[in-house]
Design a protein around this motif. Structure first.
Motif, PDB file in Angstrom:
ATOM      1  N   SER B  21      -4.304  97.641 100.040  1.00  0.00           N
ATOM      2  CA  SER B  21      -4.109  97.628  98.330  1.00  0.00           C
ATOM      3  C   SER B  21      -5.078  98.711  97.859  1.00  0.00           C
ATOM      4  CB  SER B  21      -4.339  96.060  97.939  1.00  0.00           C
ATOM      5  OG  SER B  21      -5.820  95.818  98.017  1.00  0.00           O
ATOM      6  N   LYS B  23      -6.534  98.808  93.670  1.00  0.00           N
ATOM      7  CA  LYS B  23      -6.337  98.122  92.184  1.00  0.00           C
ATOM      8  C   LYS B  23      -6.683  99.133  91.301  1.00  0.00           C
ATOM      9  CE  LYS B  23      -7.952  94.367  89.673  1.00  0.00           C
ATOM     10  NZ  LYS B  23      -6.579  93.926  89.139  1.00  0.00           N
ATOM     11  N   THR B  30       0.727 100.672  84.230  1.00  0.00           N
ATOM     12  CA  THR B  30       2.313 101.015  84.459  1.00  0.00           C
ATOM     13  C   THR B  30       2.854 102.170  84.143  1.00  0.00           C
ATOM     14  OG1 THR B  30       2.229  99.675  82.365  1.00  0.00           O
ATOM     15  CG2 THR B  30       2.990  98.407  84.165  1.00  0.00           C
ATOM     16  N   PRO B  53       4.361 102.204  89.068  1.00  0.00           N
ATOM     17  CA  PRO B  53       4.321 100.727  88.980  1.00  0.00           C
ATOM     18  C   PRO B  53       5.039 100.284  87.816  1.00  0.00           C
ATOM     19  CG  PRO B  53       2.354 101.584  89.256  1.00  0.00           C
ATOM     20  CD  PRO B  53       3.028 102.919  88.918  1.00  0.00           C
ATOM     21  N   SER B  56       8.901 100.204  89.600  1.00  0.00           N
ATOM     22  CA  SER B  56       8.777 100.501  90.954  1.00  0.00           C
ATOM     23  C   SER B  56       9.590 101.496  91.564  1.00  0.00           C
ATOM     24  CB  SER B  56       9.221  98.933  91.594  1.00  0.00           C
ATOM     25  OG  SER B  56       8.022  98.105  91.302  1.00  0.00           O
ATOM     26  N   SER B  71       4.612  99.694  97.555  1.00  0.00           N
ATOM     27  CA  SER B  71       4.986  98.807  96.654  1.00  0.00           C
ATOM     28  C   SER B  71       3.949  98.340  95.578  1.00  0.00           C
ATOM     29  CB  SER B  71       5.382  97.368  97.114  1.00  0.00           C
ATOM     30  OG  SER B  71       4.342  96.787  97.740  1.00  0.00           O
ATOM     31  N   ASP B  73       2.247  95.628  92.339  1.00  0.00           N
ATOM     32  CA  ASP B  73       2.409  94.456  91.577  1.00  0.00           C
ATOM     33  C   ASP B  73       1.936  94.814  89.904  1.00  0.00           C
ATOM     34  OD1 ASP B  73       2.454  91.932  90.321  1.00  0.00           O
ATOM     35  OD2 ASP B  73       1.867  90.864  92.231  1.00  0.00           O
ATOM     36  N   LYS B  74       2.686  95.083  89.265  1.00  0.00           N
ATOM     37  CA  LYS B  74       2.083  95.568  88.062  1.00  0.00           C
ATOM     38  C   LYS B  74       1.297  94.260  87.120  1.00  0.00           C
ATOM     39  CE  LYS B  74       6.301  95.011  85.518  1.00  0.00           C
ATOM     40  NZ  LYS B  74       7.536  95.816  84.610  1.00  0.00           N
ATOM     41  N   SER B  75       1.417  93.046  87.410  1.00  0.00           N
ATOM     42  CA  SER B  75       1.041  92.032  86.858  1.00  0.00           C
ATOM     43  C   SER B  75      -0.604  91.849  87.120  1.00  0.00           C
ATOM     44  CB  SER B  75       1.379  90.677  87.107  1.00  0.00           C
ATOM     45  OG  SER B  75       1.398  90.383  88.481  1.00  0.00           O
ATOM     46  N   THR B  78      -2.061  96.436  91.046  1.00  0.00           N
ATOM     47  CA  THR B  78      -2.478  96.990  92.253  1.00  0.00           C
ATOM     48  C   THR B  78      -1.018  97.530  93.074  1.00  0.00           C
ATOM     49  OG1 THR B  78      -4.046  94.767  92.311  1.00  0.00           O
ATOM     50  CG2 THR B  78      -3.015  95.828  94.406  1.00  0.00           C
ATOM     51  N   TYR B  80       0.385  99.104  96.838  1.00  0.00           N
ATOM     52  CA  TYR B  80       0.291  98.561  98.217  1.00  0.00           C
ATOM     53  C   TYR B  80       0.775  99.570  99.209  1.00  0.00           C
ATOM     54  CZ  TYR B  80      -0.839  93.897  96.023  1.00  0.00           C
ATOM     55  OH  TYR B  80      -1.148  92.899  95.581  1.00  0.00           O
TER      56      TYR B  80
END
Lengths: 110, 120
Positions: B21, B23, B30, B53, B56, B71, B73-75, B78, B80
């Motif tokens: 990952s 971060k 985003t 992000p 995606s 990939s 995870d914008k929440s 992070t 990956y």
């Protein structure tokens, strides 16, 4: 796709000036901007030149970049060499959606 | 201050899966593409691919298409990089980096790197 070819290594003495070349194999060097990254031993790369000749804030003006259409190459010039400049240097450009790095040049300041 | 903080070093066996990952903080995660770069031992930098992000949207280098999955995870801000079946040849340092905001694609900030070692 194209390749970017750099000399494997260069060396120069402190206080002197060194130039590292980056030759594009096909297509014009002027068609896409060239960037240069410095990677000191054991560290992540950092940008020292972008868009052929622009320096990010914090990069000393001893670092300069240029392109030469006649040789289809870009160059990174470092003047007033310091021992802290000893590092690997990579050129980078792009073509459509693909990014290309040169093979890297090891600069030794001795 | 813009920061990209990567997950720690991994030691895996051939055939195992892995997800590392990256971060981001200090900027709008985003709104900037995040790329991944491989550096094999003693070798140069190789561009693997990049993700936006915000939606995606992902692009892969032809050399890595089908070999890895990128990939985000914008929440949790992070990104990956993952493998479904590692090979010894995947042993390398992997860097994430932020693509600059302008028209010219280059990396303006880099993570510290994640060392992946694959050995039986």
């Amino acid at each position: 796709n194209f390749m970017l070819t750099q000399p494997h290594s260069v060396s120069e003495s402190p206080g002197k000036t060194v130039t590292i070349s980056c030759t594009r194999s096909s297509g014009s060097i002027a068609s896409n901007y060239v960037q240069w990254y410095q990677q000191r031993p054991g560290s992540a790369p950092t940008t020292v030149i972008y868009e052929d000749n622009q320096r990010p804030s914090g990069v000393p003006d001893r670092f300069s970049g240029s392109i030469d259409s006649s040789s289809n190459s870009a160059s990174l010039t470092i003047s007033g060499l310091k021992t802290e400049d000893e590092a690997d240097y990579y050129c980078q450009s792009y073509d459509s959606s693909n990014w290309v790095f040169g093979g890297g040049t090891k600069l030794t300041v001795l | 201050e813009v920061q990209l903080v990567q997950s720690g070093a991994e030691v895996k066996k051939p055939g195992e899966s892995l997800k590392i990952s990256c971060k981001g903080s200090g900027y709008s995660f985003t709104s900037y593409w995040i790329g991944w770069v491989r550096q094999m031992p003693g070798k140069g930098l190789e561009w693997m691919g990049i993700i936006y992000p915000g939606d995606s949207d992902t692009r892969y280098s032809p050399s890595f298409q089908g070999q890895v999955t990128i990939s985000a995870d914008k929440s949790i801000s992070t990104a990956y990089l993952q493998w479904s079946s590692l090979k010894a040849s995947d042993t390398a340092m992997y860097y994430c980096a932020r693509r600059s905001s302008g028209w010219t694609p280059y990396f303006d900030y880099w993570g510290q790197g994640t060392l992946v070692t694959v050995s039986s």
